[in-house]
Each structure stands twice: as structure tokens, then as C-alpha cells.
Design an enzyme around this catalytic site. Structure first.
Site: not given
Lengths: 348, 348
Positions: B112, B133, B175, B215, B229, B233, B236, B250
Site C-alpha cells: 500500500r 501520476k 512536450e 508543469k 491540469r 493535455n 493529447h 508519444h
């Protein structure tokens, strides 16, 4: 009755009463675009034409502990994603502790987290449904993979308990008993008296509610298990090993674990807790106390060493009473623990 | 240089410089009982006798995106558990964005949650390593399973970038370019000028740092992606579909997605962003702009609909410019989007 959590934020309610599922759920589901129901196959088998008949197109999942592995879990995740689940949808998890653990883990990780409501259907789940722990099992032990993730609500409809087989009642009662012990010697004695002859669900209700409150107080104080939450592992150190080895229901193993904890408390802190009082009571109710005599101590120790609560090698973190009112977490040397468990085997 | 996060709590540092890995790591590892290294096989192959020679017994993991699936992930989890990982151990994840995503997810769920440090080795990872993330892929799309979980530090040793193949530099640059666009028209124009002829790592360093800061500011404001946030994207929506279909890196797909976003912004908000300026620049640097002409719009739309950012059916959430300085998230009807993408195909 409704019990409210008292975290700093993201609080939720635990609704406990008979026959409340459909009406309580409807108060929540209206806020969501879509609701997905994950239901334990055994529970669905029993209630699909009665209590659960209002649910259309549920995802019926593998029953009990067998759901708590990566493969069935991923299968259900992929199903939810195939249905096009979105972040503002709701997952309702209906089943016992295992279904709740794995269903909660799904909710915590799918799309990096969607809301979920847990509907526990067993007595044991009065424990696991409280505290926001989700988990699945590893080859190396139970609950070794998971997350801390709070539900939006817990709806504990006591009707479900009526269909439980007696081995499950015995198991769930193990955690009710543990919570009474954590609460106070007085509550423990009350419980002893109320269940002297038989363990009856009607009699248990106030103790279940007290158990939920006891657990709630502790997990709010220490959500991420850095301090007092560890006390909830009373009896669990040996229990996890016994459960793993002998495949007995969790709460039954906890009862056996409690015996070990009391014995070790007596040794380490020179207490005089009347072990026989507990042992006789457990034997009377049919707990498999004999497994303590049968166990292979070395084998148990190997399993205990893998417990995720240990933080030093060669030491085991053990929840003990240091006096009759006070719990503590004590690091016991593996060699000392071996000696004590060996003596306990002979003592029982 | 060191950039510090500014969350309410659990802050951490992002160390960015050349040749800092070993010395920076040692400042952290001393606090832990055990340190486990998860290293991308390609990265380990290149650096095992040099930069990474100080690491004993690493867990070398499947390279890149192929690590981001349940099966290799569980394999590594079981390995860590077999080694007896404890809650106060540290996981150091060395690799590109994919390794970081999956390694971070492992750290977030094993026992956990244990601490981890991310050591990004690609230009693209200047993006994914920021913001906490973690994710793995589903059969139904990228990053559909994961958690929000912050590392204890990010150590971005720019030496690693020197061994990147040019297709990876082009991808990571996508990016960097996106972050400049989110930051301001001025920074975007500076970047255009600095990279007019070639994309050179030395020239890029200040833009990389600016990108990290841009960012960081956004993710601190909105960790769980409820508001601003989403601006990250930019480009994207179509990019994920193109990437999935054509298997291009990507950040290259993001560049193509940015073209679509600019075109759609012009249509929806009656702007006059000079699309050709962007298209010519991207062609000059070798981005596969032709895929926009080749794409099957219906197929792209099917993939776009699965995006976890959508919250209404029949609408797609799209990050657009509403004027040259201001981003916004606009829900576009699927039928309107179809029309615009069809026209874009002809326009390129």
C-alpha cells in the site's frame, strides 16, 4: 444508525441497519452518470430475485478471496473499461471483505480513481469495510498490494448476515471480539456474558456498531498506519500465518492469534491475563484451537517474517497488552518469539 | 538546479543537472534500510559499466512501454516481495516515462505504498516525471489504470539524454514545445527561434527547466486534474489516438495533436493562429505530419471517445486556445469534431 467519519476532509457515512440497501443507495446514485455494480457471485446467487433484483446488468465477480488476485481483478477492470467507465461514474461493491478489498482497489486505480460505495454482506466485513484500505494478494502473502482509498459511503444492510453459514459468523465474530478487546476490558466482559452460550446475531448488533466505532476512531487518528492503527492488528501476526497455512476463515484465525497475543503479553510484560478463560470460551464456540498445538513453529515464523508491518529484520512487530487496558507494539526478536510459540503449543 | 514542489505537504525536489545521479542519490538512500533499483533494460545495457556501475543487483525490467502492463508489473511486484521489501525501504526507478509510470505504480501499491525516487533518462520524461501520476495500460487504452502518488525526489541527470536516438529527442521535444505553448506566446516564439535549424540538447536545457516549472505550477494548483491540469493535455486528445494506431513515439504524436488543436481553436473560437508556420516547422524537423492526411477520422474518433478525460457521452473534452494567451477545455460534439478533423485532413 448512521456513523459519520471525522477525517479532515472527504468524510463519508456508514449506514448500519436492516433492509436499507435500496433506499440508501438511491440517495447516492442519482449524482452519477452511470453506476456499475460488482457483486460477489455467491451473494448474487442468493439475492438476485429478492434484495438485489433491482440491479440491472451487474458484473458478477468470482466469490470471496479468489477475486483478490491480479488476474480476475484485471479481467473486471478491462470489463469496466470496455463498458466505457468514466471518472464521474460510481462503482458499488456488494460482497464480503474480500470483494470489498479488491473492488475498492479497482475503484482506486481505474482511471486513477473513481468513486465507490461498499455494501458489506458478511459479519467479517464490519471490520474490513472501515478504514479505507483496499488490497489484493500476492504469491508471497495476503494484502501485500493495495492502496489507501476511502469510499463515498458504506451501506451495511444487516439483512445480508442472516444467510451466513455458521463458520462465517464465527469468523466475523473474531473481529467483533477483537474490537471489544481493543475498546476496553469492560466491553470485552460484556461480550463474554452476552455470548456465553451462543453467538446470536440479534444480540451482536450493538457490539457490531461499537466495533465499527472503535475501529473508526483509530483509523481516523492514524489513517496510514504509522501509529495506533497498528493496534488493530491485535492477534493478526500469527493469524495471517495460520490462515495461510490451514486455510481457515480469517476471523477464526484471528481468535487463535489473540490467544497467542495474550500468552506473549503475559510473558513479555509479566501480566496475568487468565488465558484459560479465553481458551475455554473459544473451544466452547468451536474455534479450532487445536491448530495451535499442531502448528510447525518454524513454518509459522517464516510466514510471519513476511508481514508488511515488520520494519527491522530479525524482529517481529507484535501487538501486545502491556497492561490490561493498554496496547503497544513491541519488536520481538525472532528467536524469542520462537521460544514463546513453542511453549504456547505445549501450554494449550 | 533544484526545483522544489510547493504542495501543502509531502513536498519533494526535482534535481536537474549533468552528472548528479550518484551523489544526489546517496543523500537519500542513507535514510532507508534497503534500496531496490528498477532499471529499464535498454538504459542498463548502455550504462551498466559506467554511470550505473555503482548499483549492485538491480531489477532489470522490460524496456519502455512494454513494462506498462499487468503481467510484467506483477512479475516485478512479486520479485520485490520475494526479496522481502518493507515499508521503509526505497524503490529507485531508472528509465524513461514508461518505466517511471509503471515503477511509480508499483511503489504506490506495493505494501500500500513505499517511497520511490524517479530517475528519468529521456527527454520525454521531463514531462511524465513531474506531477505524481503513475499508470499502466489497459487493452482499451493507455494509462487507464494508475494512481496519484508523489515520489520522494526526481533526479534528472541530463547525461542520460546524450545517448537518446533522434526519434526519442523529437518525441521529448514535443512536450517541451507543448509546455512553451502553455507558458506563453513569447516563450513559444523564443523556442521557435532557438530551434529554427536543429534541435540541440545544449540549447534545450533552459527550455526543459522552464517546461518542468510550467508543469509544476499547474499540477500543484490542481493535483487531481479537476481544472487547470487538463490544459496539460493540449494536443493529447488526437495524439493518443494517433499514437495508439500508428505506434509512433508519444511526443511526436503530441506535435501532430497540437496541429489539430490549433486548427480546431481557429474554427471554434474564430482565431487566426498561423497554422502553416507550425506545420512547416514540424515538417522541417521530421515530424510525421503526413499521418494527419492518412488518418481514418472515424477510427480516430472511436479511440478518442475512450479518453478518460471525457465526462459526457457524445461530447469530447478538448483543450483549445480561446485566444492566443488563454487555454480552455471545451466540450465538442462528436459530430462537429468529425467534421473539423475531416477538413483538417484536406487542409494539411
Amino acid at each position: 444508525m448512521d456513523i459519520s467519519t471525522a477525517y479532515k476532509d472527504n468524510n463519508y457515512k456508514i449506514h448500519v441497519a436492516e433492509n436499507i440497501l435500496k433506499s440508501q443507495l438511491s440517495e447516492y446514485t442519482a449524482q452519477y452518470d452511470n453506476v456499475y455494480y460488482l457483486i460477489d457471485e455467491h451473494v448474487y446467487g442468493i439475492y438476485k430475485n429478492s434484495k438485489l433484483s433491482f440491479i440491472e446488468a451487474p458484473l458478477v465477480v468470482t466469490g470471496g478471496e479468489s477475486f483478490k488476485y491480479a488476474s480476475p481483478l484485471m479481467h473486471t477492470m478491462e470489463e469496466l473499461l470496455a463498458f466505457g467507465i468514466k471518472r464521474n461514474d460510481l462503482i458499488v461493491v456488494i460482497g464480503g471483505g474480500a470483494t470489498g478489498d479488491a473492488g475498492g482497489f479497482i475503484a482506486s486505480t481505474i482511471l486513477r480513481g473513481v468513486d465507490y460505495i461498499h455494501v458489506p454482506t458478511t459479519l467479517l466485513a464490519h471490520d474490513s469495510a472501515i478504514g479505507g484500505k483496499t488490497a489484493i494478494n500476492s504469491k508471497h502473502g495476503k494484502n501485500l498490494i493495495g492502496a489507501f482509498y476511502r469510499p463515498k459511503a458504506v451501506i451495511y444492510d444487516l439483512d445480508f448476515l442472516k444467510s451466513l453459514p455458521s463458520s462465517e459468523v464465527l469468523s466475523g465474530f473474531g473481529e467483533v471480539f477483537k474490537h471489544a478487546m481493543i475498546h476496553s476490558p469492560e466491553l470485552t466482559e460484556d461480550l463474554f456474558q452476552a455470548t456465553k452460550e451462543t453467538i446470536d446475531l440479534k444480540t451482536l448488533t450493538p457490539f457490531i456498531i461499537k466495533g465499527i466505532e472503535t475501529k473508526m476512531t483509530i483509523v481516523i487518528e492514524d489513517e496510514h498506519e504509522k501509529g495506533s492503527r497498528k493496534f488493530l492488528n491485535l492477534g493478526h501476526t500469527l493469524a495471517h500465518a495460520i490462515e495461510y497455512k490451514y486455510k481457515i476463515p480469517h476471523g477464526q484465525a484471528v481468535m487463535l492469534g489473540i490467544i497467542a497475543s495474550l500468552y506473549i503479553s503475559n510473558q513479555v510484560y509479566q501480566l496475568e491475563i487468565a488465558l484459560d478463560y479465553y481458551v475455554d470460551y473459544m473451544k466452547h464456540h468451536g474455534y479450532p484451537v487445536g491448530l495451535i498445538t499442531d502448528m510447525d513453529v518454524d513454518e509459522m515464523l517464516e510466514l510471519i517474517k513476511k508481514d508488511k508491518k515488520n520494519h527491522k529484520s530479525d524482529y517481529i512487530s507484535y501487538v501486545l497488552f502491556k497492561d490490561e487496558n493498554t496496547l503497544t507494539v513491541t519488536d520481538i526478536k525472532v528467536s524469542d518469539l520462537k521460544m514463546m510459540l513453542t511453549k504456547l503449543k505445549e501450554r494449550i
